[in-house]
Design a protein around this motif. Structure first.
Motif, short mmCIF file in Angstrom:
data_model
loop_
_atom_site.label_atom_id
_atom_site.label_comp_id
_atom_site.label_asym_id
_atom_site.label_seq_id
_atom_site.Cartn_x
_atom_site.Cartn_y
_atom_site.Cartn_z
N ALA A 9 0.82 -1.21 0.00
CA ALA A 9 0.00 0.00 0.00
C ALA A 9 0.86 1.26 0.00
CB ALA A 9 -0.92 0.00 1.21
N GLY A 10 2.18 1.08 -0.07
CA GLY A 10 3.08 2.22 -0.12
C GLY A 10 3.47 2.77 1.23
N ILE A 11 3.28 1.97 2.28
CA ILE A 11 3.58 2.40 3.64
C ILE A 11 4.78 1.61 4.15
CG2 ILE A 11 2.69 2.67 5.98
CD1 ILE A 11 -0.15 2.46 4.68
N ALA A 12 5.81 2.31 4.59
CA ALA A 12 6.99 1.64 5.14
C ALA A 12 6.62 1.05 6.51
CB ALA A 12 8.14 2.62 5.28
N PHE A 13 6.73 -0.28 6.63
CA PHE A 13 6.35 -0.95 7.87
C PHE A 13 7.16 -2.23 7.99
CE2 PHE A 13 3.73 -3.96 10.31
CZ PHE A 13 3.40 -3.21 11.42
N SER A 14 7.97 -2.34 9.03
CA SER A 14 8.80 -3.54 9.20
C SER A 14 8.32 -4.44 10.32
CB SER A 14 10.26 -3.15 9.46
OG SER A 14 10.38 -2.30 10.59
N GLY A 15 7.31 -3.99 11.08
CA GLY A 15 6.77 -4.85 12.11
C GLY A 15 6.24 -4.07 13.30
N HIS A 16 5.49 -4.78 14.15
CA HIS A 16 4.93 -4.17 15.35
C HIS A 16 6.02 -3.53 16.22
CE1 HIS A 16 1.18 -6.79 15.03
NE2 HIS A 16 0.68 -5.63 15.38
N THR A 17 7.09 -4.28 16.42
CA THR A 17 8.13 -3.83 17.36
C THR A 17 8.65 -2.46 16.99
OG1 THR A 17 8.76 -6.14 17.76
CG2 THR A 17 10.33 -4.44 18.43
N GLU A 18 9.01 -2.30 15.73
CA GLU A 18 9.56 -1.03 15.27
C GLU A 18 8.50 0.07 15.28
OE1 GLU A 18 11.88 -4.48 13.71
OE2 GLU A 18 9.75 -3.95 13.73
N PHE A 19 7.28 -0.27 14.90
CA PHE A 19 6.19 0.70 14.88
C PHE A 19 5.91 1.24 16.28
CE2 PHE A 19 1.77 1.91 15.40
CZ PHE A 19 1.51 2.70 14.30
N LEU A 20 5.81 0.35 17.25
CA LEU A 20 5.51 0.77 18.62
C LEU A 20 6.64 1.58 19.23
CD1 LEU A 20 3.85 -2.52 19.88
CD2 LEU A 20 2.70 -0.40 19.28
#
Length: 328
Positions: A127-138
């Motif tokens: 979807a064009g969103i940089a996301f590597s995982g829950h851990t990094e996001f939180l």
């Protein structure tokens, strides 16, 4: 007391295991379950109806206690329709919105912990969103300096120095500064969130045979051993570095409060072999408690009502126990 739950990918098993778990829980006990789902109420109701569950959804009110046979919901609107087992990148922002809301509820102390269901990283990236995982996001959302991924099951806790990193980049990433901070966070949270005083931590080497005295790599000599020595001088109980194939044996694990692996696939295969289906992913270093299921979205069985509930049960009970330990 409330625990926020984000079911994760709407087309996966997350919504169904949450609804099935709560319904099953209240069939077995009258003890209240203080969960609030951060999710689409429409999606959860459709799940309940499709599976024929005896469960009522209610609007979340933090000032009121949980009620039997009910699941409190903080409604988040989907961006598009959901078909079980079929990913839809239009709902990627919905997934992130549930995580943002849940994180903020933790940060303002409306809830005391967060339990996360499985997300599909690929569709969020599509979807064009940089996301590597829950851990990094939180970590980023809570403005934490550094967090530590730890998985746990009965009789074993495994924390990681590096997480979602290509193997070729791991040696350069393991610096004295990083290793020191990881061990400090692990040591502190074992004390504060698990109630373990002066925990004993067993530490893996990076290379086979922990470098074999420098003949198979010098990271142990140059980085790991000096860092452990410095921290031992501060009173920490650190054993190692040991070869991973030696450390992960009963002789050592029976004495360890936690094992520290240098990279993702050094420690987690052992943990998942021992406890898959009854293991929990825990993020240390956050200003709140976060646990998670240890499995993925299981798109192939989504919507069929057959996904195992063991890991969600473990994640919820770890969150409850950690809240208790933190306030003891």
């Amino acid at each position: 007391m409330w625990i926020a739950v984000t079911p994760g990918e709407p087309a996966g098993v997350g919504p169904e295991i949450l609804c099935r778990y709560v319904a099953k829980y209240y069939q077995a006990t009258s003890t209240l379950l203080p969960l609030v789902a951060i999710a689409s109420q429409t999606l959860l109701q459709a799940t309940i109806d499709a599976l024929g569950l005896q469960l009522e959804l209610t609007r979340f009110d933090a000032t009121k206690p949980a009620q039997p046979n009910q699941l409190a919901v903080l409604d988040v609107s989907l961006h598009d329709k959901v078909v079980s087992g079929q990913l839809n990148k239009n709902n990627a922002l919905y997934v992130l919105e549930t995580l943002k809301i849940a994180t903020d509820l933790c940060l303002n102390n409306t809830v005391q912990a967060l339990v996360t269901g499985p997300v599909q990283k690929s569709i969020i990236n599509d979807a064009g969103i940089a996301f590597s995982g829950h851990t990094e996001f939180l970590c980023e959302r809570s403005q934490s300096d550094l967090v530590v991924m730890m998985l746990a099951t009965e009789g074993l806790r495994v924390a990681l120095v590096t997480t979602h990193l290509p193997l070729k980049e791991v040696p350069a990433a393991i610096t004295p500064k990083l290793l020191t901070r990881i061990i400090e966070i692990l040591h502190r949270d074992l004390e504060q969130q698990f109630g373990i005083q002066n925990p004993t931590i067993y530490v893996c080497g990076l290379n086979p045979h922990a470098g074999e005295g420098g003949h198979m790599g010098k990271e142990e000599i140059d980085v790991i051993e000096p860092t452990l020595a410095t921290l031992r001088a501060k009173g920490m109980q650190l054993i190692g570095p040991l070869p991973a194939d030696t450390l992960f044996t009963p002789k050592h694990l029976d004495k360890a409060d936690a094992a520290l692996a240098m990279y993702h696939d050094q420690g987690l295969p052992v943990l998942k072999y021992k406890g898959f289906g009854n293991a929990v992913n825990i993020t240390l270093g956050l200003p709140f408690i976060r646990t998670s299921v240890d499995h993925g979205t299981a798109l192939d069985i989504a919507g069929q009502g057959i996904a195992d509930l063991g890991s969600l049960d473990t994640a919820i009970h770890y969150a409850l126990a950690m809240i208790k330990a933190k306030h003891t």
